[in-house]
Design a protein around this motif. Structure first.
Motif, PDB file in Angstrom:
ATOM      1  N   TRP A 141       0.825  -1.201   0.000  1.00  0.00           N
ATOM      2  CA  TRP A 141       0.000   0.000   0.000  1.00  0.00           C
ATOM      3  C   TRP A 141       0.865   1.259   0.000  1.00  0.00           C
ATOM      4  CZ3 TRP A 141      -4.625   0.188  -1.717  1.00  0.00           C
ATOM      5  CH2 TRP A 141      -5.552  -0.847  -1.493  1.00  0.00           C
ATOM      6  N   PHE A 189       1.959   1.793  -3.461  1.00  0.00           N
ATOM      7  CA  PHE A 189       0.825   2.327  -4.234  1.00  0.00           C
ATOM      8  C   PHE A 189       0.638   3.825  -3.984  1.00  0.00           C
ATOM      9  CE2 PHE A 189      -3.737   3.488  -3.843  1.00  0.00           C
ATOM     10  CZ  PHE A 189      -4.106   3.429  -5.180  1.00  0.00           C
ATOM     11  N   LYS A 241       1.445   5.665  -7.348  1.00  0.00           N
ATOM     12  CA  LYS A 241       0.224   5.917  -8.111  1.00  0.00           C
ATOM     13  C   LYS A 241      -0.499   7.181  -7.668  1.00  0.00           C
ATOM     14  CE  LYS A 241       0.553   2.094 -10.554  1.00  0.00           C
ATOM     15  NZ  LYS A 241       0.698   2.114 -12.022  1.00  0.00           N
ATOM     16  N   LEU A 242      -0.493   7.444  -6.389  1.00  0.00           N
ATOM     17  CA  LEU A 242      -1.246   8.621  -5.912  1.00  0.00           C
ATOM     18  C   LEU A 242      -0.361   9.830  -5.610  1.00  0.00           C
ATOM     19  CD1 LEU A 242      -4.088   7.178  -3.651  1.00  0.00           C
ATOM     20  CD2 LEU A 242      -3.908   7.285  -6.126  1.00  0.00           C
ATOM     21  N   ASN A 243       0.954   9.693  -5.890  1.00  0.00           N
ATOM     22  CA  ASN A 243       1.853  10.834  -5.709  1.00  0.00           C
ATOM     23  C   ASN A 243       1.976  11.373  -4.297  1.00  0.00           C
ATOM     24  OD1 ASN A 243       0.620  11.552  -8.837  1.00  0.00           O
ATOM     25  ND2 ASN A 243       2.799  11.251  -8.496  1.00  0.00           N
ATOM     26  N   PHE A 244       1.867  10.497  -3.332  1.00  0.00           N
ATOM     27  CA  PHE A 244       2.230  10.904  -1.976  1.00  0.00           C
ATOM     28  C   PHE A 244       3.749  10.915  -1.872  1.00  0.00           C
ATOM     29  CE2 PHE A 244      -2.101   9.611  -0.922  1.00  0.00           C
ATOM     30  CZ  PHE A 244      -2.438  10.455   0.138  1.00  0.00           C
ATOM     31  N   GLU A 255       4.670  10.748   3.993  1.00  0.00           N
ATOM     32  CA  GLU A 255       3.234  10.900   4.252  1.00  0.00           C
ATOM     33  C   GLU A 255       2.476   9.582   4.339  1.00  0.00           C
ATOM     34  OE1 GLU A 255       2.130  14.998   1.866  1.00  0.00           O
ATOM     35  OE2 GLU A 255       2.384  13.168   0.680  1.00  0.00           O
ATOM     36  N   ILE A 302      -1.327   6.129   6.809  1.00  0.00           N
ATOM     37  CA  ILE A 302      -2.425   5.621   5.972  1.00  0.00           C
ATOM     38  C   ILE A 302      -2.266   4.122   5.763  1.00  0.00           C
ATOM     39  CG2 ILE A 302      -3.590   5.845   3.744  1.00  0.00           C
ATOM     40  CD1 ILE A 302      -2.582   8.729   3.604  1.00  0.00           C
ATOM     41  N   GLU A 320      -3.513   1.827   8.415  1.00  0.00           N
ATOM     42  CA  GLU A 320      -4.929   1.439   8.356  1.00  0.00           C
ATOM     43  C   GLU A 320      -5.195   0.454   7.214  1.00  0.00           C
ATOM     44  OE1 GLU A 320      -7.912   4.599   8.783  1.00  0.00           O
ATOM     45  OE2 GLU A 320      -6.294   5.986   9.282  1.00  0.00           O
ATOM     46  N   LEU A 321      -4.635   0.754   6.052  1.00  0.00           N
ATOM     47  CA  LEU A 321      -4.903  -0.085   4.870  1.00  0.00           C
ATOM     48  C   LEU A 321      -4.429  -1.524   5.054  1.00  0.00           C
ATOM     49  CD1 LEU A 321      -3.989   2.499   2.088  1.00  0.00           C
ATOM     50  CD2 LEU A 321      -6.220   1.388   2.342  1.00  0.00           C
ATOM     51  N   ILE A 347      -7.094  -4.347   5.770  1.00  0.00           N
ATOM     52  CA  ILE A 347      -8.181  -4.734   4.865  1.00  0.00           C
ATOM     53  C   ILE A 347      -8.027  -6.212   4.538  1.00  0.00           C
ATOM     54  CG2 ILE A 347      -9.297  -4.300   2.649  1.00  0.00           C
ATOM     55  CD1 ILE A 347      -9.432  -1.870   4.432  1.00  0.00           C
ATOM     56  N   LYS A 351      -4.102  -8.743  -6.486  1.00  0.00           N
ATOM     57  CA  LYS A 351      -4.384  -7.891  -7.641  1.00  0.00           C
ATOM     58  C   LYS A 351      -3.631  -6.564  -7.543  1.00  0.00           C
ATOM     59  CE  LYS A 351      -8.939  -9.645  -9.052  1.00  0.00           C
ATOM     60  NZ  LYS A 351      -8.906  -9.563 -10.532  1.00  0.00           N
ATOM     61  N   LEU A 352      -3.522  -6.051  -6.317  1.00  0.00           N
ATOM     62  CA  LEU A 352      -2.762  -4.816  -6.136  1.00  0.00           C
ATOM     63  C   LEU A 352      -1.300  -5.048  -6.505  1.00  0.00           C
ATOM     64  CD1 LEU A 352      -2.711  -1.854  -5.065  1.00  0.00           C
ATOM     65  CD2 LEU A 352      -2.182  -2.821  -2.809  1.00  0.00           C
ATOM     66  N   PHE A 380      -1.008  -5.070 -10.181  1.00  0.00           N
ATOM     67  CA  PHE A 380      -1.210  -3.715 -10.712  1.00  0.00           C
ATOM     68  C   PHE A 380       0.054  -2.877 -10.551  1.00  0.00           C
ATOM     69  CE2 PHE A 380      -2.884   0.669  -9.733  1.00  0.00           C
ATOM     70  CZ  PHE A 380      -3.224   0.995 -11.034  1.00  0.00           C
ATOM     71  N   GLU A 401     -15.005  -2.077   3.794  1.00  0.00           N
ATOM     72  CA  GLU A 401     -13.889  -1.837   4.715  1.00  0.00           C
ATOM     73  C   GLU A 401     -13.096  -0.595   4.331  1.00  0.00           C
ATOM     74  OE1 GLU A 401     -11.421  -5.250   5.836  1.00  0.00           O
ATOM     75  OE2 GLU A 401     -12.861  -6.563   4.848  1.00  0.00           O
ATOM     76  N   ILE A 408     -11.211   4.185   5.851  1.00  0.00           N
ATOM     77  CA  ILE A 408      -9.847   4.712   5.949  1.00  0.00           C
ATOM     78  C   ILE A 408      -9.920   6.233   6.075  1.00  0.00           C
ATOM     79  CG2 ILE A 408      -7.588   4.875   4.837  1.00  0.00           C
ATOM     80  CD1 ILE A 408      -8.295   2.027   5.524  1.00  0.00           C
TER      81      ILE A 408
END
Ligand SMILES: [Mn+2]
Ligand SMILES: [Mn+2]
Ligand SMILES: [Mn+2]
Ligand SMILES: [Mn+2]
Lengths: 217, 217
Positions: A80, A83, A87-90, A94, A98, A101-102, A105, A113-114, A117, B101, B105
């Motif tokens: 995560w 990712f 992918k999200l440019n964090f 940072e 997050i 928590e992730l 899941i 699959k992640l 990807f 789930e 987040i």
DNA sequence: ATTTATTTTTAGACAAAGCTAAAAATTTGT
DNA sequence: ACAAATTTTTAGCTTTGTCTAAAAATAAAT
């Protein structure tokens, strides 16, 4: 497994990395920012479930079952994080909270699959290895900048402290994964290290040097 | 807000969609697969926090604060569903439980970056509108297949029941979002609907027709 | 080898979220 | 209008995970 149990088992896993003996109640309490009495309670529950081996006052060790479970949570955490950055440019400072928590899941399919990807990354944004789906972790060979010798060169491949504060300090120094560093000198007085980075000379404190991993070249 | 509180507030939000009066304890219990007594307990807590308006035996209504909070959870749920289908290649019948789930987040930044990464989708894989960051929902105009008249044509734009079972049944019928349907006939005897789909004639039961949304053209 | 200090465990409380069974209020049926 | 049925609330218990304070065990120091 509840979220809390998962966080405990992961903490024990991370604390066990380079320790042979049982992990102490206090060490876990410290890592998880909770009280020793809470840790004792939880350890008993994990022992009942066969995830850890525990004898009173002797610290706790992961059972095989606990080790693979923990490795899977670490796998999710690091995938995560990857990712979020790729992918999200964090930025690398940072993503930890997050991912904290992730990582809980619950879906095998989701994480496989992640992984696909993301094109099966092998390390997370802090240079930590991503366990495979069976919980095996590739051994990365790396040394602390603090233990590298004068004249050696290396690529920055990881950090020991991955707190936001430290990572932002590294950003300020222009130190990032993949950067090349040459050890020009070590100062015996305070153990600081003079390095060359991007054709500039900078001095790195002992504490900072003790939290940067290099792959020597 | 705890995970459980969020699920309750979301359930009330979804149940309020086309209802003017207060939502009954039993309706919430049904939706959440829990007991009425548990619902009463939770409603009191939500009322104390100012998220809902509640008078004993009168059902519950969302307060403004509760409505915007709920809309944000629905936003997250639907954005994650879109991500799972569009980026990770899940099918529309597999994503609900995982999104259930992921919707909890807690990071504003995460959801805004995800939204941008997905290129600001406006509907989820089931045709449901994705609320904007302030909780506003675009009114989609659509009618149930069961209420469309003989001779009308339409595009499938959503489903009312989004259970896996129903969605897999639609897959079997080759009914999917975007498909064009012509209503050839309505059978008064059992309210079944004869439609043309992909140049084939098929008969759809009243129950099925009552769970498919069309945009007439 | 004792005493002192530290660590770990136990005992007892508390908040969150759920349940069952019983009581109270509301709605429905005649 | 009143009895019966249904819905909703309350009362009392349970499980999880946390905490503080006190007791017990271990480790350190003289
Ligand atoms: Mn976590
Ligand atoms: Mn990391
Ligand atoms: Mn949920
Ligand atoms: Mn949906």
């Amino acid at each position: 497994m509840t979220l809390s149990e998962e966080d405990y088992i992961k903490a024990i896993f991370l604390l066990s990395k380079d320790v042979e003996k049982g992990i102490s109640t206090n060490a876990i309490a410290m890592q998880m920012d909770t009280k020793a009495s809470s840790v004792t309670d939880m350890i008993k529950k994990l022992a009942d479930k066969g995830l850890v081996h525990y004898k009173k006052y002797q610290g706790v060790r992961l059972a095989e079952k606990g080790r693979t479970y923990a490795a899977k949570i670490v796998r999710k955490h690091r995938l995560w994080e990857f990712f979020l950055v790729e992918k999200l440019n964090f930025t690398w400072d940072e993503v930890h909270d997050i991912a904290e928590e992730l990582e809980h899941i619950k879906s095998e399919q989701l994480i496989e699959k992640l992984d696909a990807f993301l094109d099966f990354p092998r390390v997370d944004p802090h240079g930590d290895p991503i366990p495979d789906k069976d919980g095996n972790i590739a051994k990365v060979d790396k040394v602390l900048l603090s233990s590298a010798k004068k004249g050696e060169r290396g690529i920055v491949v990881g950090v020991k402290d991955s707190s936001s504060e430290f990572l932002r300090y590294l950003d300020k120094l222009k130190i990032a994964l993949g950067k090349e560093i040459t050890i020009l000198n070590k100062e015996p007085f305070d153990n600081s290290v003079l390095i060359e980075l991007d054709s500039h000379k900078i001095s790195i404190s002992a504490l900072t040097a003790n939290n940067i991993y290099l792959k020597t070249i």
